[in-house]
Design an enzyme around this catalytic site. Structure first.
Site, PDB file in Angstrom:
ATOM      1  N   ASP A  10      18.517 -27.020  38.411  1.00  0.00           N
ATOM      2  CA  ASP A  10      19.453 -27.324  39.498  1.00  0.00           C
ATOM      3  C   ASP A  10      18.697 -27.768  40.750  1.00  0.00           C
ATOM      4  OD1 ASP A  10      21.899 -27.638  40.648  1.00  0.00           O
ATOM      5  OD2 ASP A  10      22.259 -25.503  41.016  1.00  0.00           O
ATOM      6  N   HIS A  27      17.563 -37.154  40.047  1.00  0.00           N
ATOM      7  CA  HIS A  27      17.541 -36.950  38.593  1.00  0.00           C
ATOM      8  C   HIS A  27      16.293 -37.596  37.985  1.00  0.00           C
ATOM      9  CE1 HIS A  27      21.361 -35.174  39.010  1.00  0.00           C
ATOM     10  NE2 HIS A  27      22.054 -36.294  39.171  1.00  0.00           N
ATOM     11  N   LEU A 121       6.889 -26.756  19.324  1.00  0.00           N
ATOM     12  CA  LEU A 121       7.963 -26.267  20.187  1.00  0.00           C
ATOM     13  C   LEU A 121       9.332 -26.796  19.747  1.00  0.00           C
ATOM     14  CD1 LEU A 121       8.642 -24.897  23.049  1.00  0.00           C
ATOM     15  CD2 LEU A 121       8.576 -27.237  23.921  1.00  0.00           C
TER      16      LEU A 121
HETATM   17  C1  FPP Z   1      21.410 -30.518  38.456  1.00  0.00           C
HETATM   18  O1  FPP Z   1      21.108 -30.925  39.763  1.00  0.00           O
HETATM   19  C2  FPP Z   1      20.842 -31.440  37.480  1.00  0.00           C
HETATM   20  C3  FPP Z   1      21.572 -32.182  36.596  1.00  0.00           C
HETATM   21  C4  FPP Z   1      23.028 -32.111  36.497  1.00  0.00           C
HETATM   22  C5  FPP Z   1      20.944 -33.156  35.693  1.00  0.00           C
HETATM   23  C6  FPP Z   1      19.638 -32.757  35.080  1.00  0.00           C
HETATM   24  C7  FPP Z   1      18.942 -33.971  34.584  1.00  0.00           C
HETATM   25  C8  FPP Z   1      17.601 -34.158  34.642  1.00  0.00           C
HETATM   26  C9  FPP Z   1      16.669 -33.137  35.131  1.00  0.00           C
HETATM   27  C10 FPP Z   1      17.000 -35.456  34.251  1.00  0.00           C
HETATM   28  C11 FPP Z   1      17.010 -35.857  32.842  1.00  0.00           C
HETATM   29  C12 FPP Z   1      16.789 -34.802  31.841  1.00  0.00           C
HETATM   30  C13 FPP Z   1      16.543 -34.996  30.529  1.00  0.00           C
HETATM   31  C14 FPP Z   1      16.432 -33.813  29.653  1.00  0.00           C
HETATM   32  C15 FPP Z   1      16.371 -36.326  29.889  1.00  0.00           C
HETATM   33  P1  FPP Z   1      22.317 -31.243  40.750  1.00  0.00           P
HETATM   34  O2  FPP Z   1      22.602 -32.698  40.662  1.00  0.00           O
HETATM   35  O3  FPP Z   1      23.463 -30.348  40.462  1.00  0.00           O
HETATM   36  O4  FPP Z   1      21.670 -30.893  42.145  1.00  0.00           O
HETATM   37  P2  FPP Z   1      22.409 -30.301  43.442  1.00  0.00           P
HETATM   38  O5  FPP Z   1      22.849 -28.909  43.075  1.00  0.00           O
HETATM   39  O6  FPP Z   1      21.313 -30.301  44.456  1.00  0.00           O
HETATM   40  O7  FPP Z   1      23.526 -31.224  43.786  1.00  0.00           O
END
Ligand code: FPP
Length: 235
Positions: A10, A27, A121
């Site tokens: 997050d 992201h 893994l």
């Molecule tokens: C949460 O941060 C993150 C996500 C919803 C997306 C996670 C994706 C990645 C880390 C990139 C790609 C991953 C893979 C496995 C290919 P948020 O957007 O909710 O952040 P915020 O809480 O600050 O708004």
């Protein structure tokens, strides 16, 4: 050492904002942390790592962000597959992928088939995943078995329900970045006895040192699984 670590990644959006950039930028930076975390987990000899990439609720985000995330997944699958395979990683996407477009679904299938016999893994990427959905789909399958007379209602037990969950191994440690203290519908069944580790660090800043700190803290915890303390037994 935990065998199975699950991470709620997050804070990408807040990280991007702190850089004066739009959310998809966060992201993209988050993907670098994914790479770091996977390499570190493999190096530490963890058996399984499950990453929460996209929850069922994430569809409610702005269309631009959802489509940027989907593109990022596609590119990541294409780009990373070779090195994952070389490093003996067995990749499994967990979640209801029926909502993804056929191109992405095909790529997922190919990567899973390619890495299926790898004994390194076990990397689970939770995509369009919800913990309640996971329990529901196992129960639905078993209900069908009962309806067809293959099973009797009394045959259903925890072991059998577990067998049809999208990942069968219990989680030992959950790490959540980004400063929130909740599970957000992640692996509800598998975390029954997991230790929880929360950090304010935003996911793009998550590195080997923080991962190590979480593992060290896990090593200090006494896991009782509902039993009395080891020390109480001595006294
Ligand atoms: C949460 O941060 C993150 C996500 C919803 C997306 C996670 C994706 C990645 C880390 C990139 C790609 C991953 C893979 C496995 C290919 P948020 O957007 O909710 O952040 P915020 O809480 O600050 O708004």
């Amino acid at each position: 050492m935990p065998r199975h670590v699950a991470i709620i990644m997050d804070g990408n959006g807040r990280w991007a904002k702190s850089q004066g950039k739009i959310r998809p930028f966060g992201h993209k930076a988050g993907l670098k942390s994914v790479r770091r975390a996977v390499n570190f987990a493999a190096k530490q000899g963890l058996k399984a790592l499950t990453l929460y990439a996209f929850s069922s609720e994430n569809w409610h985000r702005p269309t631009d962000e959802v489509s940027a995330l989907m593109k990022l997944f596609m590119r990541a699958l294409d780009k990373e597959v070779k090195s994952l395979h070389k490093n003996k990683v067995c990749l499994h996407i967990i979640g209801d992928i029926s909502r993804f477009d056929s191109c992405l679904r095909d790529r997922i299938k190919n990567v899973e088939v390619l890495t299926k016999n790898n004994n390194g893994l076990q990397l689970n990427i939770a995509a369009n995943y919800g913990g309640r959905w996971d329990i529901m789909q196992s129960m639905r399958y078993l209900a069908q078995q009962v309806q067809q007379g293959i099973l009797q209602p009394n045959d259903l037990d925890e072991k059998l329900i577990n067998r049809y969950m999208s990942t069968q191994s219990s989680v030992d440690l959950v790490i959540r970045t980004g400063g929130e203290y909740r599970m957000s519908n992640f692996l509800l069944w598998q975390i029954a006895y997991a230790e929880l580790y929360f950090t304010d660090v935003l996911w793009p800043d998550f590195d080997e040192n923080i991962f190590k700190k979480a593992l060290d803290e896990f090593a200090q915890r006494e896991r009782r699984f509902g039993r009395v303390s080891f020390l109480d037994k001595i006294i």
